[in-house]
Design an enzyme around this catalytic site. Structure first.
Site, PDB file in Angstrom:
ATOM      1  N   ASP A   1      23.729   6.651  38.490  1.00  0.00           N
ATOM      2  CA  ASP A   1      22.364   6.447  38.987  1.00  0.00           C
ATOM      3  C   ASP A   1      21.542   7.739  38.937  1.00  0.00           C
ATOM      4  O   ASP A   1      20.573   7.886  39.665  1.00  0.00           O
ATOM      5  CB  ASP A   1      22.371   5.843  40.405  1.00  0.00           C
TER       6      ASP A   1
ATOM      7  N   LYS B   1       3.758  -7.690  18.169  1.00  0.00           N
ATOM      8  CA  LYS B   1       5.173  -7.846  18.477  1.00  0.00           C
ATOM      9  C   LYS B   1       5.968  -8.074  17.207  1.00  0.00           C
ATOM     10  O   LYS B   1       5.573  -8.885  16.365  1.00  0.00           O
ATOM     11  CB  LYS B   1       5.352  -9.052  19.408  1.00  0.00           C
TER      12      LYS B   1
ATOM     13  N   GLY C   1      23.346  15.133  49.789  1.00  0.00           N
ATOM     14  CA  GLY C   1      24.384  15.966  50.384  1.00  0.00           C
ATOM     15  C   GLY C   1      23.898  17.408  50.365  1.00  0.00           C
ATOM     16  O   GLY C   1      23.302  17.859  49.384  1.00  0.00           O
TER      17      GLY C   1
ATOM     18  N   LEU D   1      30.459   7.461  37.699  1.00  0.00           N
ATOM     19  CA  LEU D   1      30.621   6.510  38.796  1.00  0.00           C
ATOM     20  C   LEU D   1      29.483   5.494  38.778  1.00  0.00           C
ATOM     21  O   LEU D   1      28.317   5.870  38.868  1.00  0.00           O
ATOM     22  CB  LEU D   1      30.643   7.255  40.129  1.00  0.00           C
TER      23      LEU D   1
ATOM     24  N   ARG E   1      20.631  -0.632  48.690  1.00  0.00           N
ATOM     25  CA  ARG E   1      19.262  -0.200  48.958  1.00  0.00           C
ATOM     26  C   ARG E   1      18.271  -0.675  47.896  1.00  0.00           C
ATOM     27  O   ARG E   1      17.072  -0.603  48.093  1.00  0.00           O
ATOM     28  CB  ARG E   1      19.231   1.323  49.097  1.00  0.00           C
TER      29      ARG E   1
ATOM     30  N   ALA F   1     -14.588 -16.403   8.774  1.00  0.00           N
ATOM     31  CA  ALA F   1     -14.471 -16.474  10.232  1.00  0.00           C
ATOM     32  C   ALA F   1     -14.241 -17.902  10.721  1.00  0.00           C
ATOM     33  O   ALA F   1     -14.707 -18.866  10.126  1.00  0.00           O
ATOM     34  CB  ALA F   1     -15.733 -15.913  10.864  1.00  0.00           C
TER      35      ALA F   1
HETATM   36  C1  UD1 Z   1      25.854  10.891  46.371  1.00  0.00           C
HETATM   37  C2  UD1 Z   1      26.573  12.115  46.955  1.00  0.00           C
HETATM   38  C3  UD1 Z   1      25.527  13.048  47.532  1.00  0.00           C
HETATM   39  C4  UD1 Z   1      24.520  13.436  46.475  1.00  0.00           C
HETATM   40  C5  UD1 Z   1      23.907  12.205  45.802  1.00  0.00           C
HETATM   41  C6  UD1 Z   1      23.116  12.614  44.581  1.00  0.00           C
HETATM   42  C7  UD1 Z   1      28.775  11.363  47.772  1.00  0.00           C
HETATM   43  C8  UD1 Z   1      29.532  10.983  48.976  1.00  0.00           C
HETATM   44  N1  UD1 Z   1      27.480  11.665  47.982  1.00  0.00           N
HETATM   45  O1  UD1 Z   1      25.194  10.234  47.434  1.00  0.00           O
HETATM   46  O2  UD1 Z   1      26.144  14.206  48.042  1.00  0.00           O
HETATM   47  O3  UD1 Z   1      23.515  14.246  47.026  1.00  0.00           O
HETATM   48  O4  UD1 Z   1      24.943  11.311  45.353  1.00  0.00           O
HETATM   49  O5  UD1 Z   1      22.420  11.556  44.053  1.00  0.00           O
HETATM   50  O6  UD1 Z   1      29.319  11.404  46.718  1.00  0.00           O
HETATM   51  N2  UD1 Z   1      29.932   4.687  43.567  1.00  0.00           N
HETATM   52  C9  UD1 Z   1      31.075   4.092  43.093  1.00  0.00           C
HETATM   53  N3  UD1 Z   1      31.989   3.618  43.973  1.00  0.00           N
HETATM   54  C10 UD1 Z   1      31.844   3.717  45.312  1.00  0.00           C
HETATM   55  C11 UD1 Z   1      30.673   4.335  45.800  1.00  0.00           C
HETATM   56  C12 UD1 Z   1      29.729   4.811  44.902  1.00  0.00           C
HETATM   57  O7  UD1 Z   1      31.279   3.998  41.883  1.00  0.00           O
HETATM   58  O8  UD1 Z   1      32.730   3.278  46.034  1.00  0.00           O
HETATM   59  C13 UD1 Z   1      28.935   5.181  42.599  1.00  0.00           C
HETATM   60  C14 UD1 Z   1      27.571   4.531  42.767  1.00  0.00           C
HETATM   61  O9  UD1 Z   1      27.465   3.378  41.943  1.00  0.00           O
HETATM   62  C15 UD1 Z   1      26.612   5.627  42.338  1.00  0.00           C
HETATM   63  C16 UD1 Z   1      27.382   6.907  42.636  1.00  0.00           C
HETATM   64  O10 UD1 Z   1      28.732   6.554  42.831  1.00  0.00           O
HETATM   65  O11 UD1 Z   1      26.328   5.566  40.950  1.00  0.00           O
HETATM   66  C17 UD1 Z   1      26.896   7.616  43.895  1.00  0.00           C
HETATM   67  O12 UD1 Z   1      26.992   6.733  44.991  1.00  0.00           O
HETATM   68  P1  UD1 Z   1      25.788   6.526  45.997  1.00  0.00           P
HETATM   69  O13 UD1 Z   1      26.195   5.545  47.020  1.00  0.00           O
HETATM   70  O14 UD1 Z   1      24.537   6.295  45.269  1.00  0.00           O
HETATM   71  O15 UD1 Z   1      25.775   7.972  46.679  1.00  0.00           O
HETATM   72  P2  UD1 Z   1      24.578   8.748  47.340  1.00  0.00           P
HETATM   73  O16 UD1 Z   1      24.402   8.267  48.729  1.00  0.00           O
HETATM   74  O17 UD1 Z   1      23.406   8.734  46.456  1.00  0.00           O
HETATM   75 CA    CA Z   2      22.901   7.703  44.520  1.00  0.00          CA
END
Ligand code: UD1
Ligand code: CA
Length: 408
Positions: free
Chosen positions: A105, A320, A142, A9, A16, A392
């Site tokens: 992430d 580099k 969570g 995902l 944030r 030099a």
């Molecule tokens: C999520 C979990 C949480 C867990 C945490 C761990 C859920 C509801 N919560 O929370 O239980 O402890 O990860 O890091 O799953 N994303 C999408 N589409 C969306 C929403 C999110 O692709 O509509 C992706 C984000 O880009 C991200 C990941 O899902 O990579 C998690 O979403 P994020 O909003 O970061 O969830 P957390 O609040 O961290």
């Molecule tokens: Ca997250």
């Protein structure tokens, strides 16, 4: 053998982070976060990875355009993690195997943890297995809710926790393995009954249990790999954790790092045995260092630097996109860019390659056993034959070299 695919995902808006760059492209020790998650999947033998993208999708696809094992899935509106999974339905609705679901992430993920997850899942044959972690500071994650027998009942998001649930320090790092058919049935039935009004993948757990299937929660994730990155501060934290891992591995392989807290080495760097890295050295990008070299203090090695064995690169040396052969000495205050430096060359204090003429970046080739005195400016493009001696303070161009050769 069970067929297995992965869904990652990565569609979130990353509010944030306050960023225009998609979150999963932010780098941890020189690689985008998403690259680590992809590699962990590959390491456990997954050959097809569905990556759900939305915000900044073009940039993400472009960055990974060479990966042939990725199927890009578009999530137009970010309505939650369960909604993101359901965007893959079209591709996976008939798939009968197992689906690993991870977040883009979470760069600190270890393939060994995924192996444990897969093993437990195969042994117990549940509908889903998730790996959990125990954190001293569980805020934001969570929480894992277990019944009196220790079996998982549900995951409750931090924002939806009761006061007593907030006390729970077993969290969900978002490493799940599902029976694919049960996953897609569950995500279809999730309701956005929560503070954020989103479709949460975490609710799939309670749904699966309510429909009489078994879910296993294995406490298999170490503290240092549980952390997701939602903010810049967490990005810094993830970088630090990854940096420790990189340095530990190098030290295990025989590299001395004099002051790990004041040294930075990107994940792509390769460093040979018995090389000593002195404090305040920054090794950035794709860099190769041979055996028994001495680097720093205060050295800056940039992308494309290749050092042979027994090279000394001292204080305030910046290199580099250059190759320095065995035995090169470059001890003080210098810049070497886009150069090939031969064996046993001595580069004096303050010598530089002037590689950019305002329009083009040009190369400098220095043969073996050359002596370049202090404060010499080598204007590229330039070719110095082996054994050349430059006193030099000189400024040297190809013209001046050709002229002096004619006069010889
Ligand atoms: C999520 C979990 C949480 C867990 C945490 C761990 C859920 C509801 N919560 O929370 O239980 O402890 O990860 O890091 O799953 N994303 C999408 N589409 C969306 C929403 C999110 O692709 O509509 C992706 C984000 O880009 C991200 C990941 O899902 O990579 C998690 O979403 P994020 O909003 O970061 O969830 P957390 O609040 O961290
Ligand atoms: Ca997250």
């Amino acid at each position: 053998m069970t067929e297995r695919v992965a869904i990652i995902l990565a569609a979130g808006i990353s509010k944030r982070m306050h960023t225009e760059l998609p979150k999963v492209l932010h780098e941890v020790c020189g690689r985008p976060m998403l690259a680590y998650v992809l590699d962990a999947c590959r390491e456990v033998g997954i050959e097809k990875i569905y990556v759900v993208v939305g915000f900044g999708n073009e940039q993400i696809k472009e960055r990974f355009n060479k990966a042939v094992d990725i199927v890009w899935i578009q999530q137009k509106e970010q309505r939650g993690t369960a909604h993101a999974v359901s965007c893959c339905r079209q591709y996976l609705k008939d798939f009968q195997g197992q689906t690993l679901v991870l977040c883009g992430d979470g760069p600190l993920i270890r393939a060994s943890t995924l192996k444990t997850l897969i093993k437990k899942h195969d042994e117990g044959q549940p509908a889903a297995t998730l790996a959990t972690a125990i954190l001293d500071e569980p805020a934001g994650y969570g929480r894992i809710i277990r019944d009196e027998n220790g079996n998982i009942k549900a995951i409750v998001e931090h924002t939806d926790c009761t006061q007593s649930q907030l006390e729970i320090n077993e969290v969900n790092p978002s490493y799940y393995l599902f029976n694919n058919q049960i996953l897609f049935d569950a995500v279809q039935n999730i309701k956005p009954d929560n503070v954020k009004n989103e479709f949460y993948l975490t609710d799939a757990v309670a749904h699966i249990i309510e429909t009489d299937h078994k879910v296993l929660a294995v406490t298999a994730v170490r503290t240092d790999e549980a952390r997701g990155v939602n903010s810049r501060a967490q990005l810094t934290e993830a970088n630090k954790i990854m940096q420790r891992r990189i340095q530990q591995k190098l030290m295990d392989n025989g590299v001395t790092i004099v002051d790990p807290d004041n040294t930075w080495i990107d994940i792509k760097a390769q460093i040979g045995q018995d090389t000593v890295i002195e404090p305040f050295t920054y090794i950035h990008g794709d860099v190769k260092i041979g055996k028994a070299c001495r680097i720093g203090p205060f050295a800056y090695l940039r992308h494309g630097t290749v050092l042979g064995d027994d090279v000394i690169l001292g204080v305030f040396a910046e290199v580099k996109n250059s190759t320095l052969a065995d035995g090169v000495r470059a001890r003080h205050n210098l810049y070497i860019g886009d150069a090939a430096v031969g064996h046993n060359v001595n580069l004096g204090a303050g010598s530089i390659t002037a590689n950019f003429d305002g329009e083009n970046v040009n190369r400098t080739n220095i043969g073996d056993d050359c002596y370049i005195g202090s404060g010499v400016v080598l204007i590229a493009p330039l070719e110095l034959k082996s054994g050349t001696h430059i006193g030099a303070g000189k400024t040297v161009s190809q013209k001046s070299i050709d002229k002096s050769e004619k006069n010889d």
